[in-house]
Write a protein that holds these residues in place. Structure first.
Motif, PDB file in Angstrom:
ATOM      1  N   LEU A   8       0.835  -1.195   0.000  1.00 46.64           N
ATOM      2  CA  LEU A   8       0.000   0.000   0.000  1.00 46.64           C
ATOM      3  C   LEU A   8       0.871   1.246   0.000  1.00 46.64           C
ATOM      4  O   LEU A   8       0.630   2.180  -0.761  1.00 46.64           O
ATOM      5  CB  LEU A   8      -0.930   0.009   1.214  1.00 46.64           C
ATOM      6  CG  LEU A   8      -1.790   1.253   1.403  1.00 46.64           C
ATOM      7  CD1 LEU A   8      -2.716   1.461   0.203  1.00 46.64           C
ATOM      8  CD2 LEU A   8      -2.598   1.165   2.681  1.00 46.64           C
ATOM      9  N   GLN A   9       1.902   1.244   0.813  1.00 45.28           N
ATOM     10  CA  GLN A   9       2.789   2.408   0.871  1.00 45.28           C
ATOM     11  C   GLN A   9       3.479   2.622  -0.476  1.00 45.28           C
ATOM     12  O   GLN A   9       3.636   3.748  -0.923  1.00 45.28           O
ATOM     13  CB  GLN A   9       3.826   2.243   1.973  1.00 45.28           C
ATOM     14  CG  GLN A   9       4.670   3.493   2.178  1.00 45.28           C
ATOM     15  CD  GLN A   9       5.521   3.399   3.424  1.00 45.28           C
ATOM     16  OE1 GLN A   9       5.559   2.366   4.086  1.00 45.28           O
ATOM     17  NE2 GLN A   9       6.209   4.468   3.742  1.00 45.28           N
ATOM     18  N   ARG A  11       2.242   1.821  -3.410  1.00 46.26           N
ATOM     19  CA  ARG A  11       1.264   2.231  -4.423  1.00 46.26           C
ATOM     20  C   ARG A  11       0.644   3.594  -4.143  1.00 46.26           C
ATOM     21  O   ARG A  11       0.025   4.187  -5.010  1.00 46.26           O
ATOM     22  CB  ARG A  11       0.116   1.209  -4.480  1.00 46.26           C
ATOM     23  CG  ARG A  11       0.523  -0.111  -5.050  1.00 46.26           C
ATOM     24  CD  ARG A  11      -0.661  -1.064  -5.172  1.00 46.26           C
ATOM     25  NE  ARG A  11      -1.233  -1.391  -3.869  1.00 46.26           N
ATOM     26  CZ  ARG A  11      -2.496  -1.145  -3.507  1.00 46.26           C
ATOM     27  NH1 ARG A  11      -3.331  -0.581  -4.330  1.00 46.26           N
ATOM     28  NH2 ARG A  11      -2.925  -1.485  -2.315  1.00 46.26           N
ATOM     29  N   LEU A  12       0.799   4.097  -2.925  1.00 45.50           N
ATOM     30  CA  LEU A  12       0.102   5.311  -2.518  1.00 45.50           C
ATOM     31  C   LEU A  12       0.553   6.539  -3.302  1.00 45.50           C
ATOM     32  O   LEU A  12      -0.260   7.259  -3.859  1.00 45.50           O
ATOM     33  CB  LEU A  12       0.302   5.522  -1.020  1.00 45.50           C
ATOM     34  CG  LEU A  12      -0.646   6.453  -0.301  1.00 45.50           C
ATOM     35  CD1 LEU A  12      -2.093   6.059  -0.513  1.00 45.50           C
ATOM     36  CD2 LEU A  12      -0.355   6.469   1.184  1.00 45.50           C
ATOM     37  N   TYR A  24      -1.501  11.133  -5.312  1.00 53.74           N
ATOM     38  CA  TYR A  24      -1.811   9.866  -4.662  1.00 53.74           C
ATOM     39  C   TYR A  24      -2.791   9.052  -5.497  1.00 53.74           C
ATOM     40  O   TYR A  24      -3.708   9.591  -6.115  1.00 53.74           O
ATOM     41  CB  TYR A  24      -2.398  10.114  -3.271  1.00 53.74           C
ATOM     42  CG  TYR A  24      -1.440  10.859  -2.369  1.00 53.74           C
ATOM     43  CD1 TYR A  24      -0.453  10.183  -1.673  1.00 53.74           C
ATOM     44  CD2 TYR A  24      -1.507  12.242  -2.241  1.00 53.74           C
ATOM     45  CE1 TYR A  24       0.439  10.858  -0.856  1.00 53.74           C
ATOM     46  CE2 TYR A  24      -0.624  12.927  -1.434  1.00 53.74           C
ATOM     47  CZ  TYR A  24       0.344  12.232  -0.742  1.00 53.74           C
ATOM     48  OH  TYR A  24       1.225  12.903   0.057  1.00 53.74           O
ATOM     49  N   ASP A  25      -2.601   7.736  -5.481  1.00 52.09           N
ATOM     50  CA  ASP A  25      -3.489   6.812  -6.170  1.00 52.09           C
ATOM     51  C   ASP A  25      -4.808   6.722  -5.400  1.00 52.09           C
ATOM     52  O   ASP A  25      -4.813   6.504  -4.185  1.00 52.09           O
ATOM     53  CB  ASP A  25      -2.831   5.436  -6.245  1.00 52.09           C
ATOM     54  CG  ASP A  25      -3.720   4.421  -6.918  1.00 52.09           C
ATOM     55  OD1 ASP A  25      -4.048   4.614  -8.102  1.00 52.09           O
ATOM     56  OD2 ASP A  25      -4.090   3.440  -6.240  1.00 52.09           O
ATOM     57  N   ALA A  28      -5.525   3.360  -3.559  1.00 53.20           N
ATOM     58  CA  ALA A  28      -4.660   3.207  -2.386  1.00 53.20           C
ATOM     59  C   ALA A  28      -5.116   4.138  -1.259  1.00 53.20           C
ATOM     60  O   ALA A  28      -5.077   3.766  -0.080  1.00 53.20           O
ATOM     61  CB  ALA A  28      -3.207   3.481  -2.756  1.00 53.20           C
ATOM     62  N   LYS A  29      -5.575   5.345  -1.634  1.00 51.19           N
ATOM     63  CA  LYS A  29      -6.119   6.266  -0.626  1.00 51.19           C
ATOM     64  C   LYS A  29      -7.328   5.643   0.063  1.00 51.19           C
ATOM     65  O   LYS A  29      -7.462   5.709   1.288  1.00 51.19           O
ATOM     66  CB  LYS A  29      -6.548   7.591  -1.270  1.00 51.19           C
ATOM     67  CG  LYS A  29      -5.429   8.567  -1.507  1.00 51.19           C
ATOM     68  CD  LYS A  29      -5.828   9.792  -2.295  1.00 51.19           C
ATOM     69  CE  LYS A  29      -7.045  10.521  -1.896  1.00 51.19           C
ATOM     70  NZ  LYS A  29      -7.243  11.779  -2.649  1.00 51.19           N
ATOM     71  N   GLU A  31      -8.009   2.482   0.435  1.00 49.99           N
ATOM     72  CA  GLU A  31      -7.549   1.402   1.322  1.00 49.99           C
ATOM     73  C   GLU A  31      -7.034   1.977   2.634  1.00 49.99           C
ATOM     74  O   GLU A  31      -7.318   1.443   3.706  1.00 49.99           O
ATOM     75  CB  GLU A  31      -6.444   0.589   0.652  1.00 49.99           C
ATOM     76  CG  GLU A  31      -6.923  -0.366  -0.403  1.00 49.99           C
ATOM     77  CD  GLU A  31      -5.793  -1.182  -0.977  1.00 49.99           C
ATOM     78  OE1 GLU A  31      -4.972  -1.724  -0.188  1.00 49.99           O
ATOM     79  OE2 GLU A  31      -5.717  -1.280  -2.217  1.00 49.99           O
ATOM     80  N   LEU A  32      -6.255   3.056   2.553  1.00 46.56           N
ATOM     81  CA  LEU A  32      -5.726   3.689   3.760  1.00 46.56           C
ATOM     82  C   LEU A  32      -6.859   4.236   4.612  1.00 46.56           C
ATOM     83  O   LEU A  32      -6.857   4.085   5.835  1.00 46.56           O
ATOM     84  CB  LEU A  32      -4.742   4.805   3.383  1.00 46.56           C
ATOM     85  CG  LEU A  32      -4.076   5.538   4.549  1.00 46.56           C
ATOM     86  CD1 LEU A  32      -3.242   4.581   5.394  1.00 46.56           C
ATOM     87  CD2 LEU A  32      -3.222   6.672   4.028  1.00 46.56           C
ATOM     88  N   HIS A  50       2.706   5.097   7.000  1.00 42.47           N
ATOM     89  CA  HIS A  50       2.692   5.095   5.537  1.00 42.47           C
ATOM     90  C   HIS A  50       3.373   6.327   4.939  1.00 42.47           C
ATOM     91  O   HIS A  50       3.316   6.556   3.735  1.00 42.47           O
ATOM     92  CB  HIS A  50       1.251   4.999   5.033  1.00 42.47           C
ATOM     93  CG  HIS A  50       0.641   3.657   5.276  1.00 42.47           C
ATOM     94  ND1 HIS A  50      -0.016   3.354   6.444  1.00 42.47           N
ATOM     95  CD2 HIS A  50       0.629   2.535   4.515  1.00 42.47           C
ATOM     96  CE1 HIS A  50      -0.430   2.097   6.387  1.00 42.47           C
ATOM     97  NE2 HIS A  50      -0.046   1.575   5.228  1.00 42.47           N
ATOM     98  N   ILE A  52       2.647   9.547   5.409  1.00 40.64           N
ATOM     99  CA  ILE A  52       1.691  10.588   5.034  1.00 40.64           C
ATOM    100  C   ILE A  52       1.406  11.455   6.256  1.00 40.64           C
ATOM    101  O   ILE A  52       1.324  10.954   7.376  1.00 40.64           O
ATOM    102  CB  ILE A  52       0.358   9.963   4.543  1.00 40.64           C
ATOM    103  CG1 ILE A  52       0.605   8.947   3.434  1.00 40.64           C
ATOM    104  CG2 ILE A  52      -0.622  11.030   4.088  1.00 40.64           C
ATOM    105  CD1 ILE A  52       1.125   9.523   2.159  1.00 40.64           C
TER     106      ILE A  52
END
Length: 110
Positions: A8-9, A11-12, A24-25, A28-29, A31-32, A50, A52
């Motif tokens: 995730l990190q 792909r973010l 940011y994707d 992925a956002k 999911e976070l 992550h 952020i």
């Protein structure tokens, strides 16, 4: 950190703008955000894990909740039904000031 979180990190962040802000994707956002909305999860800790800023993640959560039509912070009040509005309390009025025509002027004679 698990393999899924590492993914995730990775792909973010999908790019950077000329002024240094990152792009940011969206998936992925999401999911976070879902990870942060789980009970007992610290938003700040999850965001920092992550890489952020926690304030940015809180902004994303607020936007997500508005899109979903939900209320509350971090899912605390999710699913509440909205009933009729309570009657408003009477407003407190300020004491009225005398108008300029009713003011008294005192002049001293010499």
């Amino acid at each position: 950190m698990s393999e899924q979180e590492g993914g995730l990190q990775g792909r973010l962040v999908v790019g950077a703008k000329r002024d240094g802000r990152r792009k940011y994707d969206e998936s992925a956002k999401r999911e976070l955000i879902q990870e942060c909305l789980k009970p007992g999860v610290s938003i700040a800790r999850t965001a920092m894990d992550h890489g952020i800023n926690p304030n940015l993640v809180r902004t994303w959560i607020s936007q997500y909740q508005r899109e979903q039509g939900r209320v509350g912070v971090a899912g605390l009040a999710v699913g509440l039904s909205v009933g009729p509005r309570p009657r408003s309390l009477p407003s407190r009025r300020r004491p009225s000031r005398p108008s300029s025509s009713s003011r008294l002027l005192y002049c001293r004679r010499r």
